[in-house]
Design a protein around this motif. Structure first.
Motif, PDB file in Angstrom:
ATOM      1  N   VAL A 172       0.841  -1.206   0.000  1.00 42.80           N
ATOM      2  CA  VAL A 172       0.000   0.000   0.000  1.00 42.80           C
ATOM      3  C   VAL A 172       0.870   1.248   0.000  1.00 42.80           C
ATOM      4  CG1 VAL A 172      -1.673   1.306   1.395  1.00 42.80           C
ATOM      5  CG2 VAL A 172      -1.982  -1.144   1.078  1.00 42.80           C
ATOM      6  N   TRP A 173       0.480   2.210  -0.846  1.00 48.69           N
ATOM      7  CA  TRP A 173       1.160   3.509  -0.866  1.00 48.69           C
ATOM      8  C   TRP A 173       0.300   4.517  -0.114  1.00 48.69           C
ATOM      9  CZ3 TRP A 173       2.526   3.791  -6.829  1.00 48.69           C
ATOM     10  CH2 TRP A 173       3.483   2.804  -7.109  1.00 48.69           C
ATOM     11  N   GLU A 174       0.962   5.331   0.696  1.00 47.10           N
ATOM     12  CA  GLU A 174       0.235   6.301   1.535  1.00 47.10           C
ATOM     13  C   GLU A 174       0.500   7.729   1.071  1.00 47.10           C
ATOM     14  OE1 GLU A 174      -0.141   7.342   6.296  1.00 47.10           O
ATOM     15  OE2 GLU A 174       1.843   6.882   5.508  1.00 47.10           O
ATOM     16  N   LEU A 175      -0.577   8.441   0.746  1.00 45.75           N
ATOM     17  CA  LEU A 175      -0.464   9.880   0.443  1.00 45.75           C
ATOM     18  C   LEU A 175      -0.923  10.636   1.686  1.00 45.75           C
ATOM     19  CD1 LEU A 175      -1.909   9.800  -3.170  1.00 45.75           C
ATOM     20  CD2 LEU A 175       0.402  10.555  -2.545  1.00 45.75           C
ATOM     21  N   VAL A 176       0.009  11.353   2.291  1.00 45.05           N
ATOM     22  CA  VAL A 176      -0.218  12.004   3.586  1.00 45.05           C
ATOM     23  C   VAL A 176      -0.687  13.445   3.362  1.00 45.05           C
ATOM     24  CG1 VAL A 176       0.950  12.593   5.771  1.00 45.05           C
ATOM     25  CG2 VAL A 176       1.642  10.554   4.507  1.00 45.05           C
ATOM     26  N   GLY A 177      -1.515  13.961   4.280  1.00 50.90           N
ATOM     27  CA  GLY A 177      -1.927  15.371   4.227  1.00 50.90           C
ATOM     28  C   GLY A 177      -0.784  16.265   4.674  1.00 50.90           C
ATOM     29  N   ASN A 178      -1.073  17.505   5.147  1.00 52.10           N
ATOM     30  CA  ASN A 178       0.075  18.305   5.633  1.00 52.10           C
ATOM     31  C   ASN A 178       0.554  17.716   6.956  1.00 52.10           C
ATOM     32  OD1 ASN A 178      -2.187  19.932   6.921  1.00 52.10           O
ATOM     33  ND2 ASN A 178      -0.452  21.078   7.716  1.00 52.10           N
ATOM     34  N   VAL A 179       1.836  17.379   7.000  1.00 52.69           N
ATOM     35  CA  VAL A 179       2.341  16.426   7.990  1.00 52.69           C
ATOM     36  C   VAL A 179       2.174  16.833   9.456  1.00 52.69           C
ATOM     37  CG1 VAL A 179       3.970  15.186   6.520  1.00 52.69           C
ATOM     38  CG2 VAL A 179       4.688  17.295   7.596  1.00 52.69           C
ATOM     39  N   GLY A 180       2.085  18.128   9.746  1.00 51.33           N
ATOM     40  CA  GLY A 180       1.950  18.549  11.149  1.00 51.33           C
ATOM     41  C   GLY A 180       0.509  18.577  11.629  1.00 51.33           C
ATOM     42  N   SER A 181      -0.437  18.298  10.751  1.00 50.79           N
ATOM     43  CA  SER A 181      -1.851  18.444  11.143  1.00 50.79           C
ATOM     44  C   SER A 181      -2.347  17.205  11.871  1.00 50.79           C
ATOM     45  CB  SER A 181      -2.716  18.684   9.906  1.00 50.79           C
ATOM     46  OG  SER A 181      -2.760  17.522   9.107  1.00 50.79           O
ATOM     47  N   SER A 182      -3.351  17.403  12.732  1.00 45.72           N
ATOM     48  CA  SER A 182      -3.907  16.275  13.475  1.00 45.72           C
ATOM     49  C   SER A 182      -4.555  15.276  12.529  1.00 45.72           C
ATOM     50  CB  SER A 182      -4.922  16.761  14.511  1.00 45.72           C
ATOM     51  OG  SER A 182      -5.930  17.528  13.894  1.00 45.72           O
ATOM     52  N   GLU A 227       1.488  -3.898   4.063  1.00 47.14           N
ATOM     53  CA  GLU A 227       2.763  -3.179   4.256  1.00 47.14           C
ATOM     54  C   GLU A 227       2.685  -1.847   3.549  1.00 47.14           C
ATOM     55  OE1 GLU A 227       6.867  -4.741   3.880  1.00 47.14           O
ATOM     56  OE2 GLU A 227       5.741  -6.592   3.472  1.00 47.14           O
ATOM     57  N   ILE A 228       3.108  -0.770   4.229  1.00 48.38           N
ATOM     58  CA  ILE A 228       3.164   0.541   3.559  1.00 48.38           C
ATOM     59  C   ILE A 228       4.547   0.640   2.919  1.00 48.38           C
ATOM     60  CG2 ILE A 228       3.112   3.048   3.863  1.00 48.38           C
ATOM     61  CD1 ILE A 228       0.932   2.676   5.921  1.00 48.38           C
ATOM     62  N   THR A 229       4.580   0.599   1.584  1.00 53.82           N
ATOM     63  CA  THR A 229       5.874   0.542   0.897  1.00 53.82           C
ATOM     64  C   THR A 229       6.307   1.913   0.362  1.00 53.82           C
ATOM     65  OG1 THR A 229       4.682  -0.229  -1.056  1.00 53.82           O
ATOM     66  CG2 THR A 229       5.733  -1.904   0.298  1.00 53.82           C
ATOM     67  N   ASN A 230       5.403   2.872   0.356  1.00 51.41           N
ATOM     68  CA  ASN A 230       5.734   4.257  -0.007  1.00 51.41           C
ATOM     69  C   ASN A 230       4.869   5.188   0.818  1.00 51.41           C
ATOM     70  OD1 ASN A 230       7.734   4.467  -2.062  1.00 51.41           O
ATOM     71  ND2 ASN A 230       6.270   3.695  -3.564  1.00 51.41           N
ATOM     72  N   SER A 231       5.436   6.294   1.295  1.00 54.59           N
ATOM     73  CA  SER A 231       4.642   7.265   2.046  1.00 54.59           C
ATOM     74  C   SER A 231       5.245   8.650   1.848  1.00 54.59           C
ATOM     75  CB  SER A 231       4.666   6.891   3.539  1.00 54.59           C
ATOM     76  OG  SER A 231       3.994   7.879   4.285  1.00 54.59           O
ATOM     77  N   GLN A 232       4.409   9.573   1.435  1.00 52.67           N
ATOM     78  CA  GLN A 232       4.900  10.947   1.202  1.00 52.67           C
ATOM     79  C   GLN A 232       3.730  11.924   1.264  1.00 52.67           C
ATOM     80  OE1 GLN A 232       7.685  11.262  -2.134  1.00 52.67           O
ATOM     81  NE2 GLN A 232       7.004  13.391  -2.429  1.00 52.67           N
ATOM     82  N   THR A 233       4.022  13.167   1.603  1.00 56.96           N
ATOM     83  CA  THR A 233       2.928  14.146   1.647  1.00 56.96           C
ATOM     84  C   THR A 233       2.478  14.542   0.240  1.00 56.96           C
ATOM     85  OG1 THR A 233       2.152  16.251   2.543  1.00 56.96           O
ATOM     86  CG2 THR A 233       4.445  16.183   1.811  1.00 56.96           C
ATOM     87  N   GLY A 234       1.176  14.758   0.135  1.00 57.56           N
ATOM     88  CA  GLY A 234       0.602  15.344  -1.083  1.00 57.56           C
ATOM     89  C   GLY A 234      -0.151  16.614  -0.694  1.00 57.56           C
ATOM     90  N   ASN A 235       0.045  17.036   0.588  1.00 56.15           N
ATOM     91  CA  ASN A 235      -0.510  18.309   1.080  1.00 56.15           C
ATOM     92  C   ASN A 235      -1.983  18.499   0.786  1.00 56.15           C
ATOM     93  OD1 ASN A 235       1.574  19.624   2.546  1.00 56.15           O
ATOM     94  ND2 ASN A 235       2.700  19.802   0.612  1.00 56.15           N
ATOM     95  N   TRP A 236      -2.770  17.448   0.845  1.00 58.37           N
ATOM     96  CA  TRP A 236      -4.235  17.474   0.662  1.00 58.37           C
ATOM     97  C   TRP A 236      -4.639  17.821  -0.770  1.00 58.37           C
ATOM     98  CZ3 TRP A 236      -5.593  15.140   4.875  1.00 58.37           C
ATOM     99  CH2 TRP A 236      -5.199  15.546   6.152  1.00 58.37           C
ATOM    100  N   SER A 237      -3.676  17.929  -1.697  1.00 57.88           N
ATOM    101  CA  SER A 237      -4.028  18.475  -3.020  1.00 57.88           C
ATOM    102  C   SER A 237      -4.005  17.411  -4.121  1.00 57.88           C
ATOM    103  CB  SER A 237      -3.067  19.632  -3.346  1.00 57.88           C
ATOM    104  OG  SER A 237      -2.349  19.410  -4.521  1.00 57.88           O
ATOM    105  N   ALA A 291       1.225  14.050  -8.715  1.00 60.48           N
ATOM    106  CA  ALA A 291       2.674  14.130  -8.991  1.00 60.48           C
ATOM    107  C   ALA A 291       3.447  13.088  -8.181  1.00 60.48           C
ATOM    108  CB  ALA A 291       3.182  15.533  -8.671  1.00 60.48           C
ATOM    109  N   VAL A 292       3.085  12.924  -6.912  1.00 59.63           N
ATOM    110  CA  VAL A 292       3.788  11.954  -6.061  1.00 59.63           C
ATOM    111  C   VAL A 292       3.548  10.540  -6.585  1.00 59.63           C
ATOM    112  CG1 VAL A 292       3.862  10.953  -3.728  1.00 59.63           C
ATOM    113  CG2 VAL A 292       3.742  13.432  -4.002  1.00 59.63           C
ATOM    114  N   THR A 293       2.295  10.230  -6.932  1.00 64.32           N
ATOM    115  CA  THR A 293       1.981   8.874  -7.433  1.00 64.32           C
ATOM    116  C   THR A 293       2.703   8.614  -8.757  1.00 64.32           C
ATOM    117  OG1 THR A 293      -0.181   9.169  -6.397  1.00 64.32           O
ATOM    118  CG2 THR A 293       0.064   7.249  -7.820  1.00 64.32           C
TER     119      THR A 293
END
Ligand code: AHR
Length: 338
Positions: free
Chosen positions: A178-188, A207-217, A223-225
């Protein structure tokens, strides 16, 4: 004698009149932290409230629905709303907070916090200035006596639901990458959804094999994917922490020749109208609901606090899960407000 008495009387009367016009007390040091409650308490009405709302920005469908809820409900109940767009910039949000603290008209400040931390000092300033502070949407890490209540989602529970749903979606898949697209990283919302998902995903071996912020956008999610897909197509599921990033991921998958909903299961959070549209085509598999229509509860809480009522420190939203596989999905979509 008569003249002296007259002078004395006039002097005392003048002193009393001056005292009545002066501020209640001239403090020599910082006043003790003001308790919630306004001068109109216990008979305050919505028309007595002037609310300064510090919105995060305008990052997508969920945020638009949240903003509309505040603007429309303010008109309906008859309170004055001062809206501040933080443009997803923490420095701007802090500046806006100071602006509302200094605004003598504003008696309630509503915060949708961009980050969980760093609020303690400014909350103390707001309390000293006698402002009622209500936290909406995003929880913060600050002492609870510095705000009257937090009204918003249990993001960790949303994440746990997401992990369970991804397990179901990948039940017949031999690999569970599973790939994880994260929101803005400091947010709850980002921190807690990520943590909740991890709590339940282990049950089926995800298993999370990729994880990076996409800033909710959507643009950043795409672009990240795209970048990940250039390196490998070894992906079974995408856990996008909101609908927008999921929409971007779906675009990237299609452009790379993969079929979302068949080759890769995409799961998102929010359940906006766009998510229903995508689930009805089968591209988006699941959207975990996050309720943005929080203004009626927030304004009611502010009014209660204005009238001196104590409130629970957290009022969690009631939320569900929506699936592309649901035969009643169109009917559910037709009945939704956002
Ligand atoms: O805090 C709620 C989150 O903020 C939503 O999931 C996301 O879309 C928004 O930006």
């Amino acid at each position: 004698m008569f003249r002296i008495k007259t002078i004395l009387f006039v002097t005392i009367a003048a002193a009393m009149a001056l005292a009545a016009c002066a501020p209640a007390a001239v403090a020599t040091e910082a006043p003790p932290a003001a308790k919630a409650g306004l001068a109109c308490s216990p008979n305050c009405e919505y028309s007595d409230l002037v609310v300064g709302f510090l919105q995060t920005g305008s990052e997508g469908g969920w945020r638009a629905a949240n903003t509309a809820s505040f603007k429309e409900t303010a008109t309906q109940v008859g309170l004055k709303l001062k809206f501040y767009d933080s443009q997803n910039d923490l420095a701007k949000q802090v500046a806006g907070f100071h602006q509302f603290i200094q605004d003598p008209e504003v008696n309630v400040i509503v915060l949708a916090a961009l980050e969980t931390t760093g609020w303690e000092e400014i909350l103390k300033e707001a309390q000293t200035a006698g402002k009622i502070v209500v936290i909406e949407d995003r929880r913060i890490d600050a002492p609870e006596d510095l705000y009257v209540t937090y009204i918003g989602s249990d993001f960790a529970e949303e994440g746990r639901k997401g992990g369970d749903e991804m397990c179901t979606l990948l039940a017949n898949s031999t690999t569970k990458n599973v790939w994880e697209l994260v929101g803005n990283v400091g947010s709850s919302a980002a921190k807690d959804r990520g943590q909740g998902f991890r709590e339940t995903m282990g049950a089926c071996g995800i298993e999370i094999t990729n994880s990076q912020t996409g800033n909710w956008s959507a643009t950043e999610g795409k672009a990240v994917t795209e970048a990940w897909l250039k390196a490998s197509k070894d992906v079974d599921g995408i856990f996008a922490q909101n609908d927008e990033m999921g929409f971007g991921a779906i675009e990237a998958l299609k452009e790379a020749g993969l079929t979302p909903g068949v080759d890769v299961q995409v799961l998102t959070f929010d359940a906006t109208a766009g998510a229903f549209k995508s689930m009805l085509t089968g591209e988006l598999a699941v959207s975990v609901e996050c309720n943005p229509l929080l203004a009626p509860q927030v304004y009611e809480a502010a009014l209660k606090a204005a009238n001196g009522e104590e409130l629970p420190k957290w009022v969690p939203s009631q939320e569900g899960v929506f699936r592309a596989s649901d035969p009643n999905l169109q009917t559910i979509a037709d009945g939704r407000k956002y």
